[in-house]
Structures are given as structure tokens and as C-alpha cells.
Design a protein around this motif. Structure first.
Motif, mmCIF file in Angstrom:
data_model
loop_
_atom_site.group_PDB
_atom_site.id
_atom_site.type_symbol
_atom_site.label_atom_id
_atom_site.label_comp_id
_atom_site.label_asym_id
_atom_site.label_seq_id
_atom_site.Cartn_x
_atom_site.Cartn_y
_atom_site.Cartn_z
ATOM 1 N N GLN A 134 50.005 29.896 51.987
ATOM 2 C CA GLN A 134 50.116 31.345 51.932
ATOM 3 C C GLN A 134 48.983 31.870 51.077
ATOM 4 O OE1 GLN A 134 53.911 32.839 50.545
ATOM 5 N NE2 GLN A 134 53.022 34.793 49.923
ATOM 6 N N THR A 135 48.206 32.803 51.614
ATOM 7 C CA THR A 135 47.079 33.371 50.886
ATOM 8 C C THR A 135 47.566 34.431 49.906
ATOM 9 O OG1 THR A 135 45.599 32.970 52.758
ATOM 10 C CG2 THR A 135 44.889 34.592 51.131
ATOM 11 N N LEU A 136 47.009 34.399 48.694
ATOM 12 C CA LEU A 136 47.318 35.387 47.675
ATOM 13 C C LEU A 136 46.089 36.253 47.427
ATOM 14 C CD1 LEU A 136 49.029 33.090 44.996
ATOM 15 C CD2 LEU A 136 50.140 34.341 46.867
ATOM 16 N N THR A 137 46.294 37.350 46.678
ATOM 17 C CA THR A 137 45.141 38.048 46.142
ATOM 18 C C THR A 137 44.322 37.055 45.322
ATOM 19 O OG1 THR A 137 46.304 40.156 46.038
ATOM 20 C CG2 THR A 137 44.414 39.894 44.579
ATOM 21 N N GLY A 138 43.011 37.196 45.365
ATOM 22 C CA GLY A 138 42.153 36.210 44.735
ATOM 23 C C GLY A 138 42.259 36.196 43.218
ATOM 24 N N THR A 139 41.544 35.277 42.618
ATOM 25 C CA THR A 139 41.403 35.228 41.168
ATOM 26 C C THR A 139 39.957 35.563 40.809
ATOM 27 O OG1 THR A 139 40.866 32.868 41.068
ATOM 28 C CG2 THR A 139 43.210 33.478 41.023
ATOM 29 N N VAL A 140 39.711 35.776 39.528
ATOM 30 C CA VAL A 140 38.412 36.270 39.079
ATOM 31 C C VAL A 140 37.663 35.177 38.328
ATOM 32 C CG1 VAL A 140 37.221 37.996 37.687
ATOM 33 C CG2 VAL A 140 39.314 38.613 38.937
ATOM 34 N N SER A 141 36.433 34.936 38.733
ATOM 35 C CA SER A 141 35.567 33.949 38.097
ATOM 36 C C SER A 141 34.313 34.650 37.588
ATOM 37 C CB SER A 141 35.190 32.860 39.111
ATOM 38 O OG SER A 141 34.256 31.955 38.563
ATOM 39 N N TRP A 142 34.053 34.509 36.304
ATOM 40 C CA TRP A 142 32.926 35.182 35.642
ATOM 41 C C TRP A 142 31.785 34.185 35.502
ATOM 42 C CZ3 TRP A 142 33.885 38.250 30.437
ATOM 43 C CH2 TRP A 142 32.729 38.991 30.111
ATOM 44 N N ASP A 143 30.630 34.515 36.057
ATOM 45 C CA ASP A 143 29.446 33.663 35.991
ATOM 46 C C ASP A 143 28.846 33.755 34.593
ATOM 47 O OD1 ASP A 143 27.107 32.262 36.320
ATOM 48 O OD2 ASP A 143 26.223 33.655 37.775
ATOM 49 N N LEU A 144 28.933 32.673 33.835
ATOM 50 C CA LEU A 144 28.427 32.673 32.471
ATOM 51 C C LEU A 144 26.953 32.322 32.383
ATOM 52 C CD1 LEU A 144 31.398 31.051 30.507
ATOM 53 C CD2 LEU A 144 30.976 33.459 31.063
ATOM 54 N N VAL A 153 49.274 39.100 42.996
ATOM 55 C CA VAL A 153 49.080 40.377 43.683
ATOM 56 C C VAL A 153 47.970 41.169 42.997
ATOM 57 C CG1 VAL A 153 51.474 40.436 44.455
ATOM 58 C CG2 VAL A 153 50.846 41.579 42.314
ATOM 59 N N ARG A 154 47.501 42.200 43.679
ATOM 60 C CA ARG A 154 46.414 43.036 43.165
ATOM 61 C C ARG A 154 47.013 44.141 42.288
ATOM 62 N NH1 ARG A 154 41.174 42.983 45.044
ATOM 63 N NH2 ARG A 154 41.907 41.694 46.770
ATOM 64 N N ARG A 158 37.173 43.758 36.418
ATOM 65 C CA ARG A 158 36.113 44.589 35.845
ATOM 66 C C ARG A 158 35.213 43.820 34.874
ATOM 67 N NH1 ARG A 158 38.556 50.666 34.671
ATOM 68 N NH2 ARG A 158 38.577 51.348 36.869
ATOM 69 N N PHE A 159 35.620 42.636 34.471
ATOM 70 C CA PHE A 159 34.732 41.798 33.674
ATOM 71 C C PHE A 159 33.699 41.095 34.556
ATOM 72 C CE2 PHE A 159 38.323 42.014 30.692
ATOM 73 C CZ PHE A 159 37.652 42.303 29.516
ATOM 74 N N ALA A 160 34.044 40.870 35.802
ATOM 75 C CA ALA A 160 33.164 40.105 36.702
ATOM 76 C C ALA A 160 33.174 40.735 38.088
ATOM 77 C CB ALA A 160 33.614 38.657 36.765
ATOM 78 N N PRO A 161 32.605 41.930 38.224
ATOM 79 C CA PRO A 161 32.562 42.561 39.547
ATOM 80 C C PRO A 161 31.901 41.638 40.567
ATOM 81 C CG PRO A 161 31.915 44.125 37.846
ATOM 82 C CD PRO A 161 32.019 42.784 37.173
ATOM 83 N N GLY A 162 32.566 41.457 41.698
ATOM 84 C CA GLY A 162 32.046 40.553 42.721
ATOM 85 C C GLY A 162 32.414 39.107 42.497
ATOM 86 N N GLY A 163 33.237 38.811 41.479
ATOM 87 C CA GLY A 163 33.554 37.426 41.156
ATOM 88 C C GLY A 163 34.884 36.935 41.705
ATOM 89 N N GLU A 164 35.438 37.624 42.677
ATOM 90 C CA GLU A 164 36.751 37.214 43.200
ATOM 91 C C GLU A 164 36.638 35.940 44.043
ATOM 92 O OE1 GLU A 164 40.426 38.990 45.962
ATOM 93 O OE2 GLU A 164 38.937 40.355 45.087
ATOM 94 N N LEU A 165 37.571 35.023 43.818
ATOM 95 C CA LEU A 165 37.651 33.771 44.572
ATOM 96 C C LEU A 165 38.934 33.752 45.400
ATOM 97 C CD1 LEU A 165 36.738 31.171 41.794
ATOM 98 C CD2 LEU A 165 35.223 32.053 43.579
ATOM 99 N N PRO A 166 38.928 33.085 46.566
ATOM 100 C CA PRO A 166 40.164 32.945 47.348
ATOM 101 C C PRO A 166 41.224 32.191 46.560
ATOM 102 C CG PRO A 166 38.239 32.340 48.669
ATOM 103 C CD PRO A 166 37.768 32.472 47.253
ATOM 104 N N ALA A 167 42.480 32.571 46.774
ATOM 105 C CA ALA A 167 43.599 31.912 46.101
ATOM 106 C C ALA A 167 44.723 31.701 47.103
ATOM 107 C CB ALA A 167 44.087 32.746 44.920
ATOM 108 N N ALA A 168 45.499 30.639 46.889
ATOM 109 C CA ALA A 168 46.571 30.317 47.835
ATOM 110 C C ALA A 168 47.630 29.470 47.151
ATOM 111 C CB ALA A 168 46.008 29.568 49.056
#
Length: 331
Positions: free
Chosen positions: A127-137, A278-279, A288-298
Motif C-alpha cells: 500500500q502506497t503512503l504519502t512520501g517521506t522527506v529526505s534532506w540532501d546534506l 498521510v500529508r 519545507r526543510f527539503a523542498p523537492g526531497g520527497e521519497l516514495p513510501a509504502a
């Protein structure tokens, strides 16, 4: 490909076995599984299937009465390494292990940085969930990359001349626990998140942590715990006072955690997602810490003993929708 039998790694060899495979992620370590077992409760288990060109490991929690498998608080699931990991062989060997152990079902929250939902084990319904956020350090400008609101809040806290303290492997989490409990009560969080003394003791003594605290004089404004294990740093728990929240102290704490990670060679700060996948407002705060950093989650759900599952639920039909496993649904 030569494949060995699926093994349960003895506790004393757990972390060394992972080190030998180049797996340093905190969510796989025995200490973290032990902290999760304090919340379940359950038995920590590390399964390992080795082949000549790859391996699959699965760090999980085995609950009893009835027996079922879950991943610890956070993320987990089977992880494959090597040129040709024995994924198909693991799928069959895992079913055999479940039969030997009397495991009725498995529930997995996949690890977004490993993207291990892509292993696609046949027994698991995904089951796909809203993604998680990954910040490029590895960014040259961590502050400049923030959403303008978060950048403004960080600067507000900095202008207030607060003190940021960062410590590796903190042995005393009493101050953090007090502020965290205050935060959870103020937010009306589910009682699950008011973790007990055993959890905090294991977290402090066995889990690789870095702690960030923001103080103004003797006032504890905000605090965060990160899970360490290069190359990925994970945001674990955070807390703030009412005054700290309005001042932006929690924003500054997260920014300080990211800076610490970058200075110590970490490539990613994984912030996780929203409550229940969920979102929600928590997800948007992290994004907002990592705009564009969303990863797929399931998540993944499997029934290994259909007859026993039906007997436990009292239903003829097995459904993967809603709370799983259904026989543990809160009443």
C-alpha cells in the motif's frame, strides 16, 4: 548461485554481521530493535540469507500470542545487498521460517532510503503512503535551500541569541524526555507516544544518537534526537516549549542537526513523513526543510497462515484494507 539456509543471527553477532555487509543504518541495529521491542512488546530477530553474490537481511520484531512479525517504530523491512541478492530465495525461505515459528502475519513499514518496497516479495500486499522527506546534506547552502518560512524562523531564533548544544551519544535523556512529554500532552497525542521508562533507558544506552538542544538562559526551548549511522542521519524525536515554538527554536534545532550531519560526512538527513503516512501538518513542516526531497513510501501486509488468521478474526474473508492484522485492531 549457492544459497545458505535462512539463519536467525544470535544477538552477540547481530551488529557485527551487519557491519560485514556494509549495513550501518540505525534502523537495522540491535539496539534500535530492542528499543522497539519495549514498545511492542516483542522479540528482536535478525534474519540473514547469504548467497555467493549477495545477501538479504531482515531486522524485525516477533510478537507472541499470536505470533506475528512487525517492523520497529519507524522503518524497516528486508534489505538486499550485493550484485545478485537472493530475493526470490528469501521469499520462500521466509515463508518456511514463518511456518516453523507459527507466524500468522507480517506487517512492514518499508525504509524509503533503501527503497526496499521494490523487492516485491510475492506474499506482501503493498500500500502506497504519502512520501517521506529526505534532506540532501551535500548541498552548498543548507539555509538557502529552506522554504522561505522556515528560513525566516531559523533567523528569528538566531537573532534571539539562544544557545544551541549538540552532543553525541547522550547518556541522560531526562531533560529531553520531560520536554518531549510536555509537547505530546500539549498536542493531544495518542498515549502510545508517551513512551515508558524502559524505552528511554534502552534508547539512551543502546541506540546511536545525537542530541540537539536549544536553550535561553535556563529555559529549555527545543530539543531533537537524531539516529546516527553513516551515511544517513535520521530525525527521530523532537520537542519544543510553547515559547520555543513561537520563537522558531525547533526550526533552528533541525537546521543545527542538518549542519552537524553535513560536518560529519552524512549525505542525507531523513526526516520521515506525517503521522500515519498521510500529508498532514507534520509532513508539510518537514517538507519545507527539503523542498523537492520527497521519497516514495509504502507498507506491506502478508498473511502466512490463512486458516489461523480467519480463526483469530472470526471472518471468512481476509482483507488487507484498514487496520492490519485485523485481530489486533483496538476495540
Amino acid at each position: 548461485m549457492t544459497v545458505d539456509v535462512l539463519a536467525e543471527v544470535i544477538p552477540e553477532d547481530w551488529d557485527a554481521r551487519l557491519d560485514g555487509l556494509g549495513l550501518t543504518d540505525a534502523y537495522l541495529r540491535r539496539g534500535y530493535l530492542r528499543s522497539g521491542a519495549a514498545l511492542a512488546p516483542a522479540e528482536p530477530v535478525l534474519l540473514h540469507l547469504a548467497a555467493d553474490r549477495g545477501d538479504v537481511v531482515f531486522a524485525c520484531l516477533l510478537r507472541s500470542d499470536p505470533a506475528d512479525v512487525i517492523t520497529p517504530y519507524g522503518y524497516g523491512g528486508p534489505v538486499a545487498v550485493g550484485a545478485a541478492p537472493p530475493v526470490a530465495e528469501f521469499a520462500g525461505a521466509y515463508e518456511d521460517w514463518c511456518a516453523r515459528r507459527g507466524v500468522v502475519s507480517s506487517f512492514v513499514v518499508y525504509h524509503p532510503l533503501f527503497a526496499n518496497q521494490e523487492l516485491a516479495l510475492p506474499a506482501f500486499h503493498q500500500q502506497t503512503l504519502t512520501g517521506t522527506v529526505s534532506w540532501d546534506l551535500e548541498s552548498d547552502d543548507l539555509l538557502g535551500g529552506l522554504h522561505r518560512h522556515h528560513r525566516r524562523m531559523v533567523r528569528r531564533a538566531q537573532a534571539a541569541e539562544v544557545e544551541v548544544r549538540i552532543g553525541e551519544a547522550p547518556s541522560d535523556l531526562d531533560a529531553f524526555r520531560a520536554l518531549y512529554t510536555e509537547t505530546m500532552v500539549r498536542a493531544g497525542a495518542d498515549p502510545f507516544y508517551l513512551f515508558g521508562a524502559e524505552y528511554w533507558a534502552i534508547l539512551a544506552s543502546e541506540v546511536p544518537l545525537v542530541a540537539v538542544d536549544v536553550w535561553r538562559d535556563e529555559e529549555h526551548l527545543a530539543a531533537m534526537l537524531g539516529l546516527t549511522g553513516p551515511p544517513w542521519l535520521h530525525y527521530h524525536l523532537g520537542a519544543s516549549s510553547e515559547a520555543g515554538r513561537s520563537l522558531g527554536a525547533n526550526h533552528l534545532a533541525m537546521y543545527a542537526l542538518a549542519n552537524w550531519g553535513a560536518e560529519h560526512g552524512y549525505t542525507r538527513l531523513h526526516l520521515g513523513g506525517g503521522v500515519g503516512g498521510v500529508r498532514d501538518s507534520l509532513f508539510l513542516y518537514k517538507a519545507r526543510f527539503a523542498p523537492g526531497g520527497e521519497l516514495p513510501a509504502a507498507i506491506g501486509k502478508a498473511v502466512h497462515d490463512p486458516e489461523r488468521y480467519r480463526a483469530l478474526t472470526g471472518r471468512a474473508e481476509i482483507t488487507y484494507e484498514g487496520f492490519f492484522p485485523a485481530y489486533r485492531a483496538p476495540h
